[in-house]
Design a protein around this motif. Structure first.
Motif, PDB file in Angstrom:
ATOM      1  N   ILE A  29     -70.113 -20.543 140.648  1.00 25.76           N
ATOM      2  CA  ILE A  29     -69.099 -20.898 141.629  1.00 25.76           C
ATOM      3  C   ILE A  29     -67.723 -21.095 140.976  1.00 25.76           C
ATOM      4  CG2 ILE A  29     -70.697 -21.825 143.343  1.00 25.76           C
ATOM      5  CD1 ILE A  29     -69.975 -24.650 142.343  1.00 25.76           C
ATOM      6  N   SER A  30     -67.597 -20.712 139.707  1.00 28.95           N
ATOM      7  CA  SER A  30     -66.283 -20.654 139.046  1.00 28.95           C
ATOM      8  C   SER A  30     -65.458 -21.920 139.219  1.00 28.95           C
ATOM      9  CB  SER A  30     -65.490 -19.442 139.582  1.00 28.95           C
ATOM     10  OG  SER A  30     -66.142 -18.257 139.246  1.00 28.95           O
ATOM     11  N   SER A  31     -66.101 -23.063 139.144  1.00 28.09           N
ATOM     12  CA  SER A  31     -65.439 -24.375 139.214  1.00 28.09           C
ATOM     13  C   SER A  31     -64.841 -24.699 140.579  1.00 28.09           C
ATOM     14  CB  SER A  31     -64.375 -24.531 138.120  1.00 28.09           C
ATOM     15  OG  SER A  31     -64.985 -24.462 136.851  1.00 28.09           O
ATOM     16  N   ALA A  51     -63.720 -28.962 139.952  1.00 28.50           N
ATOM     17  CA  ALA A  51     -64.758 -29.395 139.000  1.00 28.50           C
ATOM     18  C   ALA A  51     -64.349 -30.555 138.123  1.00 28.50           C
ATOM     19  CB  ALA A  51     -65.239 -28.230 138.128  1.00 28.50           C
ATOM     20  N   ASN A  52     -63.060 -30.623 137.713  1.00 26.72           N
ATOM     21  CA  ASN A  52     -62.694 -31.655 136.744  1.00 26.72           C
ATOM     22  C   ASN A  52     -61.325 -32.293 136.976  1.00 26.72           C
ATOM     23  OD1 ASN A  52     -60.906 -29.671 135.915  1.00 26.72           O
ATOM     24  ND2 ASN A  52     -62.109 -29.105 134.117  1.00 26.72           N
ATOM     25  N   SER A  63     -64.993 -39.020 136.577  1.00 22.83           N
ATOM     26  CA  SER A  63     -64.646 -37.758 135.948  1.00 22.83           C
ATOM     27  C   SER A  63     -65.658 -36.693 136.329  1.00 22.83           C
ATOM     28  CB  SER A  63     -64.565 -37.896 134.426  1.00 22.83           C
ATOM     29  OG  SER A  63     -65.832 -38.245 133.896  1.00 22.83           O
ATOM     30  N   GLY A  64     -65.212 -35.449 136.281  1.00 22.26           N
ATOM     31  CA  GLY A  64     -66.084 -34.336 136.611  1.00 22.26           C
ATOM     32  C   GLY A  64     -66.071 -33.310 135.494  1.00 22.26           C
ATOM     33  N   SER A  72     -71.293 -31.872 136.981  1.00 26.00           N
ATOM     34  CA  SER A  72     -71.688 -33.268 137.003  1.00 26.00           C
ATOM     35  C   SER A  72     -70.497 -34.169 137.296  1.00 26.00           C
ATOM     36  CB  SER A  72     -72.351 -33.670 135.687  1.00 26.00           C
ATOM     37  OG  SER A  72     -71.431 -33.547 134.630  1.00 26.00           O
ATOM     38  N   LEU A  73     -70.820 -35.302 137.893  1.00 24.64           N
ATOM     39  CA  LEU A  73     -69.869 -36.374 138.159  1.00 24.64           C
ATOM     40  C   LEU A  73     -70.288 -37.560 137.315  1.00 24.64           C
ATOM     41  CD1 LEU A  73     -67.562 -37.658 139.970  1.00 24.64           C
ATOM     42  CD2 LEU A  73     -69.421 -38.435 141.452  1.00 24.64           C
ATOM     43  N   LYS A  74     -69.347 -38.157 136.593  1.00 26.70           N
ATOM     44  CA  LYS A  74     -69.636 -39.327 135.791  1.00 26.70           C
ATOM     45  C   LYS A  74     -68.786 -40.508 136.252  1.00 26.70           C
ATOM     46  CE  LYS A  74     -68.300 -39.991 131.400  1.00 26.70           C
ATOM     47  NZ  LYS A  74     -68.263 -39.860 129.911  1.00 26.70           N
ATOM     48  N   ILE A  75     -69.440 -41.645 136.349  1.00 19.28           N
ATOM     49  CA  ILE A  75     -68.736 -42.903 136.573  1.00 19.28           C
ATOM     50  C   ILE A  75     -68.922 -43.702 135.301  1.00 19.28           C
ATOM     51  CG2 ILE A  75     -68.446 -44.922 138.048  1.00 19.28           C
ATOM     52  CD1 ILE A  75     -69.894 -43.404 140.279  1.00 19.28           C
TER      53      ILE A  75
END
Lengths: 107, 120
Positions: A29-31, A51-52, A63-64, A72-75
């Motif tokens: 999906i190319s971000s 994506a980011n 952050s992504g 991924s998603l990070k908290i």
């Protein structure tokens, strides 16, 4: 349609803990990937796009990352206000599609 | 600031139609795209379709073709969605959300949602 497989379905985290939510697309999906937070009875809130990229006004603990089919998603430090449902969404191809969601709770 | 104000909750009978509205302010409506979404409480979100306010051009999720019709009124900066031949499976919260002048498909601005309940 592009299928978005999101994991885990639910997550319980302690205050200050770092958590990650994953999203796997059925094709690249190319971000073109966004992350949303939704609280009960409310509209989704955009957290991450492309994506980011962090949406304006969203705390920097979010952050992504990712590319191709895996994102991924990070908290970085769980806060009480981070409780809610989280969804990934692809906009690479029509129809736009969402993951099934992750319910995040404070332990 | 950008605002999207949706119409109130609807209780409709099976087989009927309903028209939902999304009144906007705070940005140039006529050069932006608007999408609509369906969410059954407790479930994920489905994209219904999108409309370009400049010329009324639309694109639909195949799943909702024949069910949803999107229109706009640029004079009042309002987007509309008609839902037809309603069944209990159409009971859900429906959201409008603004894309930009370039439709990247990321939605920073959402309406508050309209709950549609289909029941006899």
């Amino acid at each position: 349609d592009i299928q978005m497989t999101q994991s885990p379905a639910s997550l319980s985290a302690s205050l200050g803990e770092t958590i990650s939510i994953e999203c796997l697309a059925s094709e690249g999906i190319s971000s073109y990937l966004a992350w949303y937070q939704q609280k009960p009875g409310k509209s989704p809130q955009l957290l991450i796009y492309g994506a980011n990229s962090l949406q304006a006004g969203v705390p920097s603990r979010f952050s992504g990352s990712g590319s191709g089919t895996q994102y991924s998603l990070k908290i970085s430090s769980m806060q009480p206000e981070d409780e809610g449902d989280y969804f990934c969404q692809q906009s690479y191809k029509f129809p736009y599609t969402f993951g099934a969601g992750t319910k995040l709770e404070l332990k | 600031q950008v605002k999207l104000q949706q119409s109130g909750a609807e209780l409709v009978k099976p087989g009927a139609s309903v028209k939902l509205s999304c009144k906007t302010s705070g940005y140039t409506f006529s050069t932006s795209y608007m999408s609509w979404f369906k969410q059954i409480p407790g479930q994920s979100i489905e994209w219904i379709g999108m409309i370009y306010a400049g010329d009324g051009g639309t694109g639909y999720n195949q799943k909702f073709k024949g069910k949803a019709t999107l229109t706009v009124d640029t004079s009042s900066s309002t987007a509309y969605m008609d839902l037809s031949s309603l069944t209990t499976e159409d009971s859900a919260v429906y959201f409008c959300a603004r894309d930009g002048s370039t439709p990247y498909g990321w939605f920073a601005y959402w309406g508050q949602g309209t709950l549609v309940t289909v029941s006899s």
